[in-house]
Write an enzyme that holds these catalytic residues in place. Structure first.
Site, PDB file in Angstrom:
ATOM      1  N   SER A   1       0.816  -1.325   0.013  1.00 15.24           N
ATOM      2  CA  SER A   1       0.078  -0.439  -0.029  1.00 15.24           C
ATOM      3  C   SER A   1       0.557   0.903  -0.009  1.00 15.24           C
ATOM      4  O   SER A   1       0.602   2.644  -0.634  1.00 15.24           O
ATOM      5  CB  SER A   1      -1.046   0.499   1.037  1.00 15.24           C
ATOM      6  OG  SER A   1      -0.408  -0.062   2.520  1.00 15.24           O
TER       7      SER A   1
ATOM      8  N   ASP B   1      10.674   0.383  -2.051  1.00 17.92           N
ATOM      9  CA  ASP B   1       9.968  -0.441  -1.259  1.00 17.92           C
ATOM     10  C   ASP B   1       9.507  -0.364  -0.299  1.00 17.92           C
ATOM     11  O   ASP B   1      10.386   0.341   0.511  1.00 17.92           O
ATOM     12  CB  ASP B   1      10.202  -2.070  -1.739  1.00 17.92           C
ATOM     13  CG  ASP B   1       9.509  -2.848  -1.430  1.00 17.92           C
ATOM     14  OD1 ASP B   1       8.346  -3.013  -1.074  1.00 17.92           O
ATOM     15  OD2 ASP B   1      10.271  -4.348  -1.674  1.00 17.92           O
TER      16      ASP B   1
ATOM     17  N   GLU C   1      10.997  -8.771  -4.483  1.00 15.89           N
ATOM     18  CA  GLU C   1      11.311  -8.042  -3.998  1.00 15.89           C
ATOM     19  C   GLU C   1      13.112  -7.460  -3.938  1.00 15.89           C
ATOM     20  O   GLU C   1      13.996  -7.484  -3.842  1.00 15.89           O
ATOM     21  CB  GLU C   1      10.807  -8.101  -2.246  1.00 15.89           C
ATOM     22  CG  GLU C   1       9.743  -7.419  -2.722  1.00 15.89           C
ATOM     23  CD  GLU C   1       8.698  -7.566  -1.530  1.00 15.89           C
ATOM     24  OE1 GLU C   1       7.571  -6.704  -1.726  1.00 15.89           O
ATOM     25  OE2 GLU C   1       8.613  -7.724  -0.581  1.00 15.89           O
TER      26      GLU C   1
ATOM     27  N   ASP D   1       7.452  -4.311   6.402  1.00 13.34           N
ATOM     28  CA  ASP D   1       6.673  -4.687   7.488  1.00 13.34           C
ATOM     29  C   ASP D   1       7.113  -3.890   9.241  1.00 13.34           C
ATOM     30  O   ASP D   1       6.327  -3.602   9.533  1.00 13.34           O
ATOM     31  CB  ASP D   1       6.166  -5.668   7.757  1.00 13.34           C
ATOM     32  CG  ASP D   1       6.014  -6.747   6.189  1.00 13.34           C
ATOM     33  OD1 ASP D   1       4.801  -5.993   5.884  1.00 13.34           O
ATOM     34  OD2 ASP D   1       5.744  -7.481   5.591  1.00 13.34           O
TER      35      ASP D   1
HETATM   36  C1  5RP Z   1       5.246  -6.605   0.757  1.00 14.40           C
HETATM   37  C2  5RP Z   1       6.100  -6.465   1.329  1.00 14.40           C
HETATM   38  C3  5RP Z   1       5.890  -4.703   1.754  1.00 14.40           C
HETATM   39  O1  5RP Z   1       6.601  -3.726   1.722  1.00 14.40           O
HETATM   40  C4  5RP Z   1       5.305  -4.710   2.876  1.00 14.40           C
HETATM   41  O2  5RP Z   1       4.086  -5.187   3.170  1.00 14.40           O
HETATM   42  C5  5RP Z   1       4.496  -3.437   3.550  1.00 14.40           C
HETATM   43  O3  5RP Z   1       3.201  -3.487   3.235  1.00 14.40           O
HETATM   44  P1  5RP Z   1       2.180  -1.961   3.339  1.00 14.40           P
HETATM   45  O4  5RP Z   1       3.250  -0.926   2.608  1.00 14.40           O
HETATM   46  O5  5RP Z   1       1.263  -2.338   2.623  1.00 14.40           O
HETATM   47  O6  5RP Z   1       2.232  -1.877   4.784  1.00 14.40           O
HETATM   48  O7  5RP Z   1       7.259  -6.607   1.866  1.00 14.40           O
HETATM   49  O8  5RP Z   1       6.115  -8.279  -0.236  1.00 14.40           O
END
Ligand code: 5RP
Length: 216
Positions: free
Chosen positions: A30, A81, A103, A84
């Site tokens: 997101s 990118d 990624e 979490d």
């Molecule tokens: C996807 C990821 C995302 O970068 C991670 O989950 C963060 O997501 P968000 O920006 O929706 O909080 O590693 O594999």
């Protein structure tokens, strides 16, 4: 500030790192969706993007941004990118969205990895967020046992199939004191495709709520 505002500001700030005439590596999630919106406003300046997931590929194409094959582009200048979790040394847990393998490949192929997060993702020690591990399907139980032996509690993300046709184990209750050592160790287990720890190759730059964070 709300989490959504933090993500949007970080995504917009990251667009300032995009150099004209280059190909940009694009993550998933997101927060990255906000980056893609900002990138779209500059799409005529760039050659295109390398995408880390089918989800991001769809968004990029909707915006008319050419999606290129990493095998054809060679190394990239920039990868943007989300994450979490992010510790003070820019080491990350990623893979909440299940796109960790592509990624990690793009992060490795890129000279600069700009990580975009909201403040809630900052932690002192990684591990509160369950650590995603992509495994080939036949190795799910074997890898799960190996993780349990190491003190983690693996839970199969049932129903999720990654873009690479694999499965994901989320490992709960792991306080990750030495992320580099754990990443190296887990990478040795047969059947493991990718560990969601980005520690051996951490982010170079972290943007939190739209503001560049000082590197330690
Ligand atoms: C996807 C990821 C995302 O970068 C991670 O989950 C963060 O997501 P968000 O920006 O929706 O909080 O590693 O594999």
């Amino acid at each position: 500030m709300s989490q959504a505002d933090g993500k949007r500001l970080s995504g917009e700030k990251a667009a300032e790192y995009v150099q004209p005439g280059t190909i940009v590596g694009v993550g998933t999630g997101s927060t990255v969706a906000f980056f893609i919106d900002a990138l779209a406003r500059r799409k005529h300046e760039i050659e295109g993007a390398v995408s880390s997931s089918e989800q991001s590929t769809r968004l990029l194409k909707q915006h008319g941004i050419p999606v290129l094959d990493l095998n054809a582009t060679g190394p990239l200048d920039l990868y943007v990118d989300g994450a979490d979790e992010c510790d003070p040394h820019n080491r990350l847990i990623k893979g909440g969205g299940g796109a960790l393998t592509r990624e990690k490949v793009i992060a490795e192929a890129s000279r600069q990895f700009v990580c975009i997060i909201d403040a809630s993702k900052q932690v002192d020690v990684l591990g509160k967020f369950p650590l995603p591990i992509e495994v080939i399907p036949m190795a799910r139980s074997l890898v799960g046992r190996a993780i349990a032996e190491r003190g983690g509690q693996p839970v199969w993300r049932e129903g999720t199939v990654t873009d690479n046709g694999n499965w994901i184990l989320d490992v709960f209750n792991w306080r990750i004191a030495d992320p580099v050592a754990l990443e190296r160790d887990l990478n040795q287990i047969p059947g493991v495709v990718t560990i969601g720890l980005f520690a051996a190759r951490p982010a170079d730059t972290v943007i939190v709520d739209g503001t560049l964070r000082a590197n330690r």
